[in-house]
Design a protein around this motif. Structure first.
Motif, PDB file in Angstrom:
ATOM      1  N   SER A  50      -5.336  50.611 -22.948  1.00 22.84           N
ATOM      2  CA  SER A  50      -6.099  50.627 -24.187  1.00 22.84           C
ATOM      3  C   SER A  50      -7.517  50.145 -23.964  1.00 22.84           C
ATOM      4  N   THR A  51      -7.692  49.212 -23.028  1.00 24.35           N
ATOM      5  CA  THR A  51      -8.994  48.598 -22.810  1.00 24.35           C
ATOM      6  C   THR A  51      -9.257  48.435 -21.318  1.00 24.35           C
ATOM      7  N   VAL A  52     -10.485  48.730 -20.906  1.00 24.03           N
ATOM      8  CA  VAL A  52     -10.902  48.577 -19.513  1.00 24.03           C
ATOM      9  C   VAL A  52     -11.903  47.430 -19.427  1.00 24.03           C
ATOM     10  N   LEU A  53     -11.687  46.519 -18.489  1.00 20.85           N
ATOM     11  CA  LEU A  53     -12.597  45.401 -18.270  1.00 20.85           C
ATOM     12  C   LEU A  53     -13.201  45.544 -16.880  1.00 20.85           C
ATOM     13  N   LEU A  60     -13.372  38.410 -12.624  1.00 20.20           N
ATOM     14  CA  LEU A  60     -12.040  38.872 -13.015  1.00 20.20           C
ATOM     15  C   LEU A  60     -10.962  37.948 -12.466  1.00 20.20           C
ATOM     16  N   ASP A  61     -11.192  37.375 -11.291  1.00 15.84           N
ATOM     17  CA  ASP A  61     -10.252  36.390 -10.737  1.00 15.84           C
ATOM     18  C   ASP A  61     -10.115  35.205 -11.683  1.00 15.84           C
ATOM     19  N   LEU A  62     -11.258  34.718 -12.192  1.00 12.85           N
ATOM     20  CA  LEU A  62     -11.237  33.588 -13.124  1.00 12.85           C
ATOM     21  C   LEU A  62     -10.505  33.938 -14.406  1.00 12.85           C
ATOM     22  N   LEU A  63     -10.777  35.154 -14.924  1.00 13.31           N
ATOM     23  CA  LEU A  63     -10.142  35.562 -16.176  1.00 13.31           C
ATOM     24  C   LEU A  63      -8.631  35.692 -16.006  1.00 13.31           C
ATOM     25  N   GLN A  64      -8.211  36.310 -14.910  1.00 13.51           N
ATOM     26  CA  GLN A  64      -6.774  36.472 -14.683  1.00 13.51           C
ATOM     27  C   GLN A  64      -6.073  35.137 -14.499  1.00 13.51           C
ATOM     28  N   ALA A  66      -6.945  32.350 -15.956  1.00 13.09           N
ATOM     29  CA  ALA A  66      -7.032  31.531 -17.168  1.00 13.09           C
ATOM     30  C   ALA A  66      -5.764  31.657 -18.004  1.00 13.09           C
ATOM     31  N   SER A  67      -5.270  30.544 -18.509  1.00 16.91           N
ATOM     32  CA  SER A  67      -4.060  30.572 -19.342  1.00 16.91           C
ATOM     33  C   SER A  67      -4.295  31.344 -20.630  1.00 16.91           C
ATOM     34  N   GLU A  68      -5.546  31.324 -21.121  1.00 20.59           N
ATOM     35  CA  GLU A  68      -5.852  32.049 -22.363  1.00 20.59           C
ATOM     36  C   GLU A  68      -5.663  33.552 -22.216  1.00 20.59           C
ATOM     37  N   ALA A  69      -5.745  34.062 -20.972  1.00 20.51           N
ATOM     38  CA  ALA A  69      -5.689  35.506 -20.745  1.00 20.51           C
ATOM     39  C   ALA A  69      -4.274  36.038 -20.588  1.00 20.51           C
ATOM     40  N   VAL A  70      -3.278  35.160 -20.634  1.00 19.97           N
ATOM     41  CA  VAL A  70      -1.893  35.609 -20.464  1.00 19.97           C
ATOM     42  C   VAL A  70      -1.504  36.699 -21.465  1.00 19.97           C
ATOM     43  N   PRO A  71      -1.892  36.600 -22.766  1.00 18.49           N
ATOM     44  CA  PRO A  71      -1.509  37.648 -23.724  1.00 18.49           C
ATOM     45  C   PRO A  71      -2.057  39.027 -23.389  1.00 18.49           C
ATOM     46  N   LEU A  72      -3.113  39.104 -22.582  1.00 11.17           N
ATOM     47  CA  LEU A  72      -3.683  40.404 -22.243  1.00 11.17           C
ATOM     48  C   LEU A  72      -2.818  41.188 -21.268  1.00 11.17           C
ATOM     49  N   GLY A  73      -2.073  40.489 -20.412  1.00 13.77           N
ATOM     50  CA  GLY A  73      -1.272  41.185 -19.413  1.00 13.77           C
ATOM     51  C   GLY A  73      -2.127  42.070 -18.529  1.00 13.77           C
ATOM     52  N   LEU A  74      -3.215  41.518 -18.005  1.00  9.94           N
ATOM     53  CA  LEU A  74      -4.166  42.299 -17.220  1.00  9.94           C
ATOM     54  C   LEU A  74      -3.530  42.909 -15.972  1.00  9.94           C
ATOM     55  N   HIS A  75      -3.877  44.175 -15.724  1.00 12.94           N
ATOM     56  CA  HIS A  75      -3.426  44.862 -14.514  1.00 12.94           C
ATOM     57  C   HIS A  75      -4.658  45.257 -13.716  1.00 12.94           C
ATOM     58  N   ARG A  76      -4.761  44.774 -12.508  1.00 13.08           N
ATOM     59  CA  ARG A  76      -5.951  44.995 -11.676  1.00 13.08           C
ATOM     60  C   ARG A  76      -5.846  46.354 -10.992  1.00 13.08           C
ATOM     61  N   LEU A  77      -6.811  47.240 -11.244  1.00  6.89           N
ATOM     62  CA  LEU A  77      -6.854  48.546 -10.589  1.00  6.89           C
ATOM     63  C   LEU A  77      -7.723  48.515  -9.339  1.00  6.89           C
ATOM     64  N   ALA A  82     -10.076  45.994 -14.304  1.00 10.72           N
ATOM     65  CA  ALA A  82      -8.759  45.609 -14.800  1.00 10.72           C
ATOM     66  C   ALA A  82      -8.534  46.317 -16.132  1.00 10.72           C
ATOM     67  N   VAL A  83      -7.262  46.574 -16.463  1.00  5.73           N
ATOM     68  CA  VAL A  83      -6.934  47.235 -17.725  1.00  5.73           C
ATOM     69  C   VAL A  83      -5.896  46.419 -18.468  1.00  5.73           C
ATOM     70  N   THR A  84      -5.841  46.614 -19.783  1.00  8.26           N
ATOM     71  CA  THR A  84      -4.866  45.942 -20.631  1.00  8.26           C
ATOM     72  C   THR A  84      -4.471  46.879 -21.760  1.00  8.26           C
ATOM     73  N   LEU A  85      -3.274  46.687 -22.307  1.00  9.12           N
ATOM     74  CA  LEU A  85      -2.826  47.465 -23.460  1.00  9.12           C
ATOM     75  C   LEU A  85      -3.385  46.903 -24.760  1.00  9.12           C
ATOM     76  N   SER A  86      -4.030  45.748 -24.693  1.00  7.30           N
ATOM     77  CA  SER A  86      -4.570  45.120 -25.896  1.00  7.30           C
ATOM     78  C   SER A  86      -5.825  45.840 -26.373  1.00  7.30           C
ATOM     79  N   ASP A  87      -6.125  45.673 -27.662  1.00  2.38           N
ATOM     80  CA  ASP A  87      -7.304  46.262 -28.259  1.00  2.38           C
ATOM     81  C   ASP A  87      -8.575  45.629 -27.697  1.00  2.38           C
TER      82      ASP A  87
END
Length: 221
Positions: A50-53, A60-64, A66-77, A82-87
């Motif tokens: 849904s979203t590309v970062l 991106l290492d820092l974001l992944q 971070a505990s706050e980023a857990v809901p994003l479920g980031l997948h590193r391409l 990185a991509v996520t299903l979140s808005d």
């Protein structure tokens, strides 16, 4: 053949199966066709995002991490992608909570107004969660809506959805009213976690157990 390969079947195993059940030798053309399909199968892989970062690898290492980023479920391409299903709007909020300063951009990579292009919605609801609906409402839908509207009077001008999204963004527990099957309202102090597809996911204060409920059954005092 494509469906079988897509389900994880092996071409050689399929060929062996055909040889076992066939009353005559398997035509050479069919053997070539099956092996050729296996060579081509999966060369283009299609997934969902849904979203590309994009950022420098260390960011991106820092974001992944971070505990706050857990809901994003980031997948590193890639190191910088990185991509996520979140808005997108939710990803922006999470990145800010993680101490970063994200920028909203369009498909061409140019800055855009996030208010116009990046709506604020939370991430996807966990498919393993059980939806808590209770029995069917025994009152007319119009009356149920009227009761919900009455419960909102005296609050802010924000809608129930906007107030829930605000609580999600702020990670703030709020009094959450849930309309039961008889038209009554059960009030719980709960922390809203996500809102998507007409369902609210929340956690009751003092408990680690999460629950989901249809938004049209939610009232806020």
């Amino acid at each position: 053949m494509r469906r079988a390969l897509g389900d994880g079947r092996d071409a050689e195993a399929l060929l062996a199966l055909l040889e076992d059940v066939s009353r005559s030798p398997v035509p050479q053309a069919l053997t070539y066709l099956l092996r050729d399909e296996q060579r081509r199968h999966g060369r283009v892989q299609v997934s969902r995002a849904s979203t590309v970062l994009t950022a420098e690898p260390e960011v991106l290492d820092l974001l992944q991490a971070a505990s706050e980023a857990v809901p994003l479920g980031l997948h590193r391409l890639a190191p910088t992608v990185a991509v996520t299903l979140s808005d997108p709007g939710f990803a922006l909020q999470i990145a800010r909570q993680a101490g970063l300063s994200p920028q909203a951009v369009g498909p061409d990579g140019k800055p855009v107004s996030e208010e116009l292009s990046h709506s604020l919605r939370p991430g996807p609801v966990d498919p393993d969660l059980v939806t808590v609906e209770g029995p069917e409402l025994r009152i007319p839908a119009a009356e149920a809506v009227a009761r919900i509207r009455d419960a909102e009077e005296g609050g802010t001008d924000l809608s129930v959805t906007d107030r829930l999204l605000d609580a999600i963004a702020r990670s703030t527990a709020i009094p959450l009213g849930i309309v039961d099957g008889q038209g009554g309202v059960v009030v719980k102090q709960a922390l809203p976690l996500s809102l998507e597809g007409g369902r609210l996911r929340a956690r009751e204060s003092g408990s680690q157990e999460e629950f989901t409920v249809l938004v049209h059954r939610v009232t806020l005092g």
